[in-house]
Design a protein around this motif. Structure first.
Motif, short mmCIF file in Angstrom:
data_model
loop_
_atom_site.label_atom_id
_atom_site.label_comp_id
_atom_site.label_asym_id
_atom_site.label_seq_id
_atom_site.Cartn_x
_atom_site.Cartn_y
_atom_site.Cartn_z
N HIS A 53 -4.33 1.83 11.48
CA HIS A 53 -3.31 2.62 12.16
C HIS A 53 -3.80 4.07 12.27
N SER A 55 -2.35 7.69 14.06
CA SER A 55 -1.25 8.31 14.80
C SER A 55 -1.26 9.81 14.62
N THR A 59 7.27 12.99 15.21
CA THR A 59 8.36 12.11 14.80
C THR A 59 9.15 11.75 16.03
N HIS A 66 -3.50 0.94 16.76
CA HIS A 66 -2.85 0.11 15.74
C HIS A 66 -3.28 -1.33 15.98
N GLU A 78 2.64 -3.45 7.21
CA GLU A 78 3.23 -2.39 8.04
C GLU A 78 4.00 -1.40 7.17
N ARG A 82 3.14 2.63 6.78
CA ARG A 82 4.15 3.68 6.93
C ARG A 82 4.22 4.57 5.69
N ARG A 83 4.20 3.96 4.50
CA ARG A 83 4.31 4.72 3.25
C ARG A 83 3.09 5.61 3.04
N ARG A 85 1.11 6.77 5.37
CA ARG A 85 1.19 7.81 6.41
C ARG A 85 2.14 8.92 5.99
N GLU A 86 3.31 8.55 5.50
CA GLU A 86 4.30 9.55 5.08
C GLU A 86 3.78 10.42 3.94
N LYS A 122 9.67 5.51 0.25
CA LYS A 122 9.17 6.11 1.48
C LYS A 122 7.70 6.50 1.37
#
Length: 184
Positions: A53, A55, A59, A66, A78, A82-83, A85-86, A122
């Motif tokens: 991924h 990006s 936001t 991806h 997935e 996301r976690r 990335r955050e 998160k």
């Protein structure tokens, strides 16, 4: 390739220097496409199934690349993407850097940043999320994430791919664009 990856350092000073050493002159969808394909080809060659991924820090995220490397990925990958990335976006360091900073102690990590039960989910302090920096721009511009291997391999394969990209692109001028696509 994966078996030949050296174990990543755990020294925070060296990790921070590694992150900054990959500062791009600029970062576009073309950069992401090439890096994503370097990652996908390397993982496929190693018969390793992982999610890739890339990006921007917007936001919602503007996704530039991806893809799975091979079949076998589950929806949980997935969530890990996301976690990771955050984590990179909030703390401006690779998720491996954060792993090393807290020696894998997720409770200490959550206490340090006052993360409640819901907020803990998160973020992830497992290797594989890597920041994209651009010269002259404050903070993280984008994130490269690999998820599906060991966290050391997730981090290592991203570092190796960006190194390979830098070697391939040094001095290259994109057709029709007329400006250098180099990174420094």
């Amino acid at each position: 390739m994966l078996s030949s990856l050296p174990a990543p350092t755990t020294d925070l000073t060296l990790l921070a220097a590694e992150e900054k050493s990959f500062t791009f002159a600029h970062f576009t969808c073309e950069h992401a496409w090439i890096i994503g394909n370097i990652l996908r080809n390397a993982l496929r060659t190693a018969s390793a199934s992982a999610t890739i991924h890339i990006s921007l820090c917007s936001t919602p995220p503007q996704i530039l690349f991806h893809a799975p490397s091979l079949p076998g990925q589950m929806p949980d990958n997935e969530v890990w993407v996301r976690r990771k990335r955050e984590t990179v976006l909030r703390w401006g360091h690779s998720s491996w850097y954060m792993q090393c900073k807290f020696k894998g102690d997720e409770e200490a990590f959550a206490r340090k940043y006052g993360l409640g039960t819901e907020e803990r989910g998160k973020y992830s302090i497992h290797g594989g999320g890597f920041p994209v920096f651009v010269k002259g721009v404050e903070g993280v511009v984008g994130v490269i994430v690999v998820s599906g291997l060991t966290q050391e391999q997730d981090h290592g394969v991203v570092v190796k791919a960006v190194e390979e990209y830098r070697e391939l692109r040094e001095g290259f001028k994109s057709p029709g664009v007329g400006r250098s696509m180099t990174i420094k």
